[in-house]
Write a protein that holds these residues in place. Structure first.
Motif, PDB file in Angstrom:
ATOM      1  N   LEU A 181      72.851  70.379  24.067  1.00  0.00           N
ATOM      2  CA  LEU A 181      71.915  69.400  24.627  1.00  0.00           C
ATOM      3  C   LEU A 181      71.895  68.104  23.824  1.00  0.00           C
ATOM      4  O   LEU A 181      71.496  67.056  24.326  1.00  0.00           O
ATOM      5  N   THR A 184      73.599  62.028  24.623  1.00  0.00           N
ATOM      6  CA  THR A 184      73.048  61.218  25.696  1.00  0.00           C
ATOM      7  C   THR A 184      72.898  62.047  26.965  1.00  0.00           C
ATOM      8  O   THR A 184      73.830  62.733  27.368  1.00  0.00           O
ATOM      9  N   ASP A 185      71.723  61.968  27.581  1.00  0.00           N
ATOM     10  CA  ASP A 185      71.518  62.649  28.853  1.00  0.00           C
ATOM     11  C   ASP A 185      72.303  61.910  29.935  1.00  0.00           C
ATOM     12  O   ASP A 185      72.144  60.697  30.107  1.00  0.00           O
ATOM     13  N   VAL A 186      73.154  62.637  30.657  1.00  0.00           N
ATOM     14  CA  VAL A 186      74.053  61.986  31.619  1.00  0.00           C
ATOM     15  C   VAL A 186      73.278  61.284  32.728  1.00  0.00           C
ATOM     16  O   VAL A 186      73.644  60.216  33.187  1.00  0.00           O
ATOM     17  N   GLN A 187      72.188  61.900  33.156  1.00  0.00           N
ATOM     18  CA  GLN A 187      71.513  61.372  34.332  1.00  0.00           C
ATOM     19  C   GLN A 187      70.673  60.133  34.034  1.00  0.00           C
ATOM     20  O   GLN A 187      70.602  59.236  34.844  1.00  0.00           O
ATOM     21  N   THR A 188      70.014  60.108  32.885  1.00  0.00           N
ATOM     22  CA  THR A 188      69.144  58.966  32.605  1.00  0.00           C
ATOM     23  C   THR A 188      69.661  58.096  31.476  1.00  0.00           C
ATOM     24  O   THR A 188      69.174  56.994  31.274  1.00  0.00           O
ATOM     25  N   GLY A 189      70.628  58.572  30.731  1.00  0.00           N
ATOM     26  CA  GLY A 189      71.127  57.795  29.611  1.00  0.00           C
ATOM     27  C   GLY A 189      70.255  57.901  28.375  1.00  0.00           C
ATOM     28  O   GLY A 189      70.530  57.264  27.366  1.00  0.00           O
ATOM     29  N   GLN A 190      69.199  58.715  28.418  1.00  0.00           N
ATOM     30  CA  GLN A 190      68.330  58.825  27.254  1.00  0.00           C
ATOM     31  C   GLN A 190      68.981  59.669  26.152  1.00  0.00           C
ATOM     32  O   GLN A 190      69.719  60.606  26.427  1.00  0.00           O
ATOM     33  N   GLN A 191      68.686  59.311  24.905  1.00  0.00           N
ATOM     34  CA  GLN A 191      69.207  60.074  23.771  1.00  0.00           C
ATOM     35  C   GLN A 191      68.309  61.284  23.535  1.00  0.00           C
ATOM     36  O   GLN A 191      67.097  61.138  23.493  1.00  0.00           O
ATOM     37  N   ARG A 192      68.936  62.453  23.370  1.00  0.00           N
ATOM     38  CA  ARG A 192      68.136  63.646  23.110  1.00  0.00           C
ATOM     39  C   ARG A 192      68.535  64.265  21.772  1.00  0.00           C
ATOM     40  O   ARG A 192      69.719  64.503  21.543  1.00  0.00           O
ATOM     41  N   PHE A 193      67.577  64.572  20.942  1.00  0.00           N
ATOM     42  CA  PHE A 193      67.792  65.282  19.675  1.00  0.00           C
ATOM     43  C   PHE A 193      68.869  64.635  18.812  1.00  0.00           C
ATOM     44  O   PHE A 193      69.600  65.309  18.120  1.00  0.00           O
ATOM     45  N   SER A 201      75.425  60.372  19.672  1.00  0.00           N
ATOM     46  CA  SER A 201      75.111  59.976  21.045  1.00  0.00           C
ATOM     47  C   SER A 201      76.064  60.626  22.037  1.00  0.00           C
ATOM     48  O   SER A 201      75.728  60.774  23.208  1.00  0.00           O
ATOM     49  N   ASP A 202      77.262  61.008  21.590  1.00  0.00           N
ATOM     50  CA  ASP A 202      78.158  61.733  22.492  1.00  0.00           C
ATOM     51  C   ASP A 202      78.148  63.224  22.208  1.00  0.00           C
ATOM     52  O   ASP A 202      79.072  63.943  22.573  1.00  0.00           O
TER      53      ASP A 202
ATOM     54  N   LEU B  24      60.247  68.922  19.358  1.00  0.00           N
ATOM     55  CA  LEU B  24      60.973  67.657  19.513  1.00  0.00           C
ATOM     56  C   LEU B  24      61.045  67.253  20.975  1.00  0.00           C
ATOM     57  O   LEU B  24      61.080  66.067  21.307  1.00  0.00           O
ATOM     58  N   HIS B  28      60.494  63.937  25.454  1.00  0.00           N
ATOM     59  CA  HIS B  28      61.318  63.727  26.648  1.00  0.00           C
ATOM     60  C   HIS B  28      60.530  64.010  27.915  1.00  0.00           C
ATOM     61  O   HIS B  28      59.762  64.961  27.985  1.00  0.00           O
ATOM     62  N   PRO B  38      65.057  64.277  31.373  1.00  0.00           N
ATOM     63  CA  PRO B  38      65.866  64.703  30.232  1.00  0.00           C
ATOM     64  C   PRO B  38      65.272  65.910  29.503  1.00  0.00           C
ATOM     65  O   PRO B  38      65.978  66.612  28.795  1.00  0.00           O
TER      66      PRO B  38
ATOM     67  N   ALA C  75      77.908  55.970  24.577  1.00  0.00           N
ATOM     68  CA  ALA C  75      76.657  55.264  24.809  1.00  0.00           C
ATOM     69  C   ALA C  75      76.861  54.007  25.649  1.00  0.00           C
ATOM     70  O   ALA C  75      76.533  52.908  25.239  1.00  0.00           O
ATOM     71  N   SER C 165      74.488  56.610  35.380  1.00  0.00           N
ATOM     72  CA  SER C 165      73.279  55.794  35.362  1.00  0.00           C
ATOM     73  C   SER C 165      73.506  54.516  34.567  1.00  0.00           C
ATOM     74  O   SER C 165      74.122  54.545  33.509  1.00  0.00           O
ATOM     75  N   PRO C 188      73.844  60.622  40.076  1.00  0.00           N
ATOM     76  CA  PRO C 188      74.758  60.191  39.010  1.00  0.00           C
ATOM     77  C   PRO C 188      75.752  61.275  38.618  1.00  0.00           C
ATOM     78  O   PRO C 188      75.454  62.464  38.682  1.00  0.00           O
ATOM     79  N   GLN C 325      66.062  52.515  31.610  1.00  0.00           N
ATOM     80  CA  GLN C 325      65.841  51.937  30.287  1.00  0.00           C
ATOM     81  C   GLN C 325      66.244  52.971  29.260  1.00  0.00           C
ATOM     82  O   GLN C 325      65.911  54.150  29.394  1.00  0.00           O
ATOM     83  N   VAL C 326      66.995  52.549  28.281  1.00  0.00           N
ATOM     84  CA  VAL C 326      67.487  53.495  27.285  1.00  0.00           C
ATOM     85  C   VAL C 326      67.096  53.000  25.909  1.00  0.00           C
ATOM     86  O   VAL C 326      67.129  51.798  25.648  1.00  0.00           O
ATOM     87  N   ASP C 327      66.723  53.929  25.047  1.00  0.00           N
ATOM     88  CA  ASP C 327      66.331  53.546  23.684  1.00  0.00           C
ATOM     89  C   ASP C 327      67.539  53.115  22.880  1.00  0.00           C
ATOM     90  O   ASP C 327      68.566  53.735  22.967  1.00  0.00           O
TER      91      ASP C 327
END
Lengths: 499, 201, 327
Positions: A181, A184-193, A201-202, B24, B28, B38, C75, C165, C188, C325-327
């Motif tokens: 996990l 980067t989340d593929v669907q939203t682009g958010q960084q997780r953990f 990030s990858d 953590l 999200h 996420p 990224a 996305s 996506p 929006q991405v951090d």
């Protein structure tokens, strides 16, 4: 169109001196990089692409394909000899192959791997030539819900990879999914953990994870057990397979070929499942299933065949749809487009030389790899006779350079160290790393397919039961789960009653 | 007693990681089942892991005994000592020069110090030397060049083997052989882009 | 993914000189004295990688030093871009700048580690290509008007796939939804390849894709063009009507160019700009780009810098509207 005529045409193309030469070069380069930990075919092909610009398209693609198969062959070698898996398919090879090497059967394991790969490659090539376009419809009949259920099934059965407690190994599978996990989340682009670490990030690097938990942790454990090393040195059996081993390996190779050929067609992650799908099958149906975990030849023969068959049939989506199934294929598409050729359904008619030449060269490449690899077995086995005190610094050095060169970043070396500590700890707690790696690879794919399936069904969970493919996968998964857990629970209950 | 100490520790480990993950994951967005955010999948995964950890823990009381390996007094004291030493080295690393202002170089120094300190106890010695050897590789590679980094790695890793400590000449020979081989494979053949000698950049 | 392999002999040769002279002065003396590394912030095999490889072929011949591609994906192309922004402006590190990392990222990423305009010396626009809506041939609605009606009448709305996305392909779907009020469900994927598979398999009826990546599938007939987001009909695919023709004011181009870290000496900028112009003027190169549906760009270094600045402003409201929006 008759296949024989077309194949004959293909062989005429592939057997030209230039094409043979480049197939050989590709196979040699591929074997070399496959043996070196951390250095994979994507990097090598990307580096060699400019060289191919000056060549005819057919020659270029034959060489690149040679590197791709060569890397698969070479990867099995380090998995068997040093417990160092370079990619997910060779993780399975370490399970029985490395044990065989420790029993003094390294030569037989390597020979089995080469022969099984060759046989599977031959069958799969014929499948690609004969019914590639037909099989495309199989690839296209899998929707996101089906892939999700396939991945879930894969995760459930991967628990059988472990020798010990089923619950603990399911725990490791889930822990692997959790590690997958990160990124980067593929669907939203958010960084997780990722804790703000750009290198994460990858996601966590597979090479660091596998190298640390298998290769480096194994060095520490070997150093702890001096008695295990001397066994390795003194027991060197025959390099070739015994009659008994032939008899045991053959049915496994046949089954593995079938599993790999079918799974390789699925572009959404089927190839990743092939080798341990076959391992799982062998552990359930082989006559010698009680020997698994102690160096059973069936556990090398089946997965190695499956892996190579999948490597060949994963060309089907590329050749018939123009869609690359993995990063290596994507590079080949790039190479073709630079040459002015658009891969896809029209390639058979527009570029018959290329299409049939490539298929013929797939087989020729497999012959070459067999010819290259069989004589080298003696040399590889000699490597094991080098005293361990000289061997382990060498492994450490190769792993360090390999880990660094993945991204040219020291971050990967430090992560390898941390995973080595974690792998060492897991060994002390009897937690097995193989299921974790399977979860790590399949988890992200599973999440992607799950979310896409739910997005397309507008949140209706019934989609997993309404689709026949998905429903049958889930049913098999449920049965497998029950079959694994029931004896375990009964044992636990008995223990509770008597204790 | 039939307690399986290995399974107790395994279960505790799974629970600990799952709990940390769930904590953590509060950052999200969960989203809905239709458009999962996420945080949705991590939530599922960590809850399953939590449950599995608890099962492993519960079953540990019946399927033993399987004790952990004995820790000596030195093993037990050196573990926290080395963690503290490593953390201090990491924290104060920038004091030792601008090279350690880089996040990973500071981290590497901390890890190196930690792994070397823990070698003081017999139980951790092999783990410590092997890991320290890889850390010194990363620390030296970019400024010191491949050759120096490899020599240091081989030197530290050799400390893990008593036979090498008795015969340093053998280590020297091994170092020269491996340096030559790595130069031929990685520099001559594969052309990987790293400095070979100290202060090349 | 390992990528950064450069011939090391070349680096050795430069070693001595490097110690003696400041980077910039040395580079000016006899640029390029060493191989040049072109960072492509995407994985090998994609459109950006392809454009870069077609360009470097010609550039290597003209500069007399190899131009070597280093893939640094990650990224949304910002990892590779950030790396180049931080590199020395000696003309030995170049970036395949593009709409993702230079146009969209400044609005999409809250904590971007570089300024898309000021941290780079923008040298030349290489190619531009439009985004195109494609559909499975069996998908009934033909024109955009019919697609909109379908989206409003179908009980579940309309699914449209994209390569990811925050990509320009995704943003065009957002623009389309806003302009028409159609009920659009964005699906996506991890790259264009898997998305195209699902369009061909009829898992998703439509997809928003960049023209080079869709061109082969359009030619082979495995997908059908619905609308092209270009100002006028595209010369390679004149049969596909534009969005504007179909009553929606949406023009969306992906673009790729060459940039370097900020402060690249003027002589190197001029030389590079000139040589890139000559490579792009080569009819064979033009033909190859035309085949994949990309149009060769012609902008001076100053023109390209203005272009990038204008793109940043152009995408800001679109990204804002997309809610991404991405951090």
């Amino acid at each position: 169109m008759d296949i024989i005529g077309n194949l004959a045409h293909g062989f005429a193309v592939a057997l030209s001196f230039q094409n043979l030469l480049f197939a050989l070069i590709g196979a040699l380069i591929g074997t070399a990089i496959g043996v070196l930990p951390g250095i994979g075919p994507v990097a090598t092909i990307s580096l060699l692409l400019p060289i191919t610009f000056g060549q005819p398209a057919t020659t270029a693609i034959i060489m690149l394909a040679g590197i791709y198969y060569g890397a698969q062959y070479g990867g099995s070698t380090t998995a068997i000899l040093l417990n160092l898996p370079g990619e997910i398919s060779s993780v399975v090879t370490t399970l029985e192959g490395y044990k065989m090497a420790r029993n003094g059967r390294a030569g037989a394991a390597l020979a089995t791997s080469a022969l099984a790969s060759f046989f599977a490659g031959t069958v799969a090539t014929i499948v690609v030539a004969g019914s590639g376009p037909l099989l495309t419809s199989v690839a296209l009949s899998f929707g996101p819900a089906d892939y999700f259920s396939l991945m879930l099934l894969g995760l459930i059965i991967s628990a059988v990879l472990a020798q010990g407690s089923v619950i603990k190994s399911i725990g490791m599978v889930v822990l692997g999914v959790a590690l997958g996990l990160v990124g980067t989340d593929v669907q939203t682009g958010q960084q997780r953990f990722t804790f703000g670490v750009p290198e994460l990030s990858d996601g966590i690097s597979f090479v660091a994870l596998a190298m640390g938990m298998f290769g480096i942790a194994e060095i520490i454990l070997n150093l702890e057990r001096p008695e295990a090393r001397s066994v390795l040195k003194t027991k060197v059996g025959s390099l070739w397979l015994t009659k008994e081993e032939w008899k045991r390996a053959t049915p496994s190779v046949l089954r593995g070929t079938l599993v790999g050929t079918v799974l390789g067609i699925l572009p959404g992650g089927g190839a990743a499942l092939s080798s341990f799908g076959s391992y799982m099958m062998e552990r359930k149906v082989s006559k010698n299933r009680h020997l698994f975990g102690t160096g059973a030849i069936e556990g090398v023969a089946g997965p190695e065949a499956a892996n190579n068959a999948a490597a060949q049939t994963s060309f089907i989506p590329l050749l018939t749809l123009g869609i690359p199934a993995n990063a290596v294929m994507a590079l080949m598409v790039g190479a073709l487009i630079i040459q002015g050729i658009q891969p896809g359904p029209r390639m058979v008619e527009a570029q018959p030389d290329l299409f049939w030449g490539l298929i013929a060269s797939m087989w020729i490449g497999n012959v070459m790899l067999l010819v290259i690899n069989l004589p080298m077995i003696g040399m590889w086995v000699k490597l094991l006779q080098v005293p361990y005190k000289f061997l382990y610094p060498a492994i450490l050095v190769f792993c360090s350079i390999g880990a660094y060169s993945v991204n040219n970043n020291v971050f990967d070396v430090y992560s390898t160290v941390l995973f080595a500590v974690f792998g060492y700890m897991c060994n002390k707690l009897k937690l097995e790393p193989a299921p974790l790696l399977i979860g790590f690879v399949l988890g992200p794919m599973m999440e992607e397919h799950l979310r896409r399936a739910m997005l397309l069904s507008r949140g209706d969970v019934m989609v997993f039961l309404e689709r026949p493919i998905s429903a049958s996968m889930l049913a098999i998964g449920a049965l497998a789960m029950a079959a694994m857990l029931l004896p375990n629970l009964r044992k636990g209950k008995e223990a509770a009653l008597t204790g | 007693m039939k307690i399986n100490a290995k399974d107790v520790a395994s279960g505790a480990l799974l629970i600990l990681i799952a709990a940390t993950g769930l904590w953590l994951n509060q950052d999200h967005n969960l989203g809905s089942a239709r458009r999962m955010g996420p945080g949705y999948m991590p939530m599922l995964v960590f809850y399953v892991q939590l449950a599995l950890g608890m099962i492993v823990l519960a079953m540990a009381f019946f399927n033993g005994p399987d004790p952990l390996e004995k820790w000596t007094k030195a093993d037990a004291t050196m573990l926290p000592v080395s963690i503290i030493a490593g953390t201090l080295a990491w924290y104060f690393a920038p004091v030792f020069g601008s090279f350690f202002e880089n996040t990973y170089n500071a981290l590497g120094l901390g890890m190196l110090v930690g792994f070397l300190v823990v070698c003081y106890s017999m139980g951790w010695r092999l783990l410590g030397f092997i890991c320290a050897a890889m850390c010194i590789f990363s620390l030296l590679l970019e400024k010191g060049g491949l050759m120096l980094a490899l020599a240091a790695t081989i030197g530290i890793s050799a400390l893990a083997e008593p036979e090498h400590r008795a015969r340093p000449l053998g280590v020297l020979g091994l170092t020269i052989f491996l340096l030559a081989m790595c130069w031929w494979i990685f520099i001559k053949q594969l052309d990987i882009r790293v400095a070979v000698w100290p202060l090349q950049y | 993914m390992m990528s950064g392999l450069l011939p090391r002999r070349a680096w050795l040769a430069g070693g001595a000189a490097m110690a003696a002279l400041p980077a910039v002065a040395r580079a000016q003396a006899a640029w390029p004295a060493q191989p040049i590394r072109l960072v492509v912030p995407f994985a090998p095999g994609g459109t950006t990688d392809l454009v870069a490889r077609l360009l470097t072929q010609g550039l290597t011949a003209r500069l007399g030093q190899p131009v070597i591609i280093e893939n640094r994906p990650g990224a949304g192309a910002t990892v590779g871009s950030a790396q180049v922004a931080a590199a020395a402006p000696d003309g030995l590190t170049l970036l395949m700048s593009n709409v993702a990392s230079q146009g969209v990222a400044p609005s999409l990423y809250r904590n971007l580690r570089y300024d898309a305009v000021r941290d780079f010396t923008h040298i030349a626009l290489v190619v531009e290509n439009p985004v195109v809506f494609v559909a499975n041939p069996r998908f009934v609605p033909r024109s955009l008007t019919e697609v909109v009606r379908f989206a409003q009448e179908a009980p579940r709305g309309l699914d449209i796939a994209s390569s990811g996305s925050g990509s320009t392909n995704h943003l065009l779907i957002v623009q389309f939804g806003q302009a028409t009020g159609a009920r659009v469900n964005h699906v996506p994927y991890r790259g264009a390849g898997p998305a195209m598979t699902d369009v061909i398999a009829e898992v998703v009826p439509m997809m928003s894709d960049s023209l080079p990546s869709a061109a082969g599938h359009l030619r082979s007939g495995s997908v059908r063009g619905v609308a092209m987001a270009s100002a006028a009909r595209h010369p390679a695919f004149p049969e596909i009507a534009t969005f504007r023709e179909q009553g929606i004011d949406a023009v969306s181009n992906s673009w790729f160019g060459i940039s370097a870290p900020a402060g690249l000496p003027a002589p190197i900028v001029e030389r590079l700009s000139r040589e890139i112009g000559l490579v792009l003027a080569d009819p064979a190169v033009r033909a190859r780009f035309a085949e994949i549906g990309a149009t060769v760009g012609a902008l001076s270094p100053a023109g390209y810098a203005d272009f990038v600045a204008a793109e940043v402003e152009k995408w800001r409201p679109v990204v804002l509207a997309s809610g991404a929006q991405v951090d």
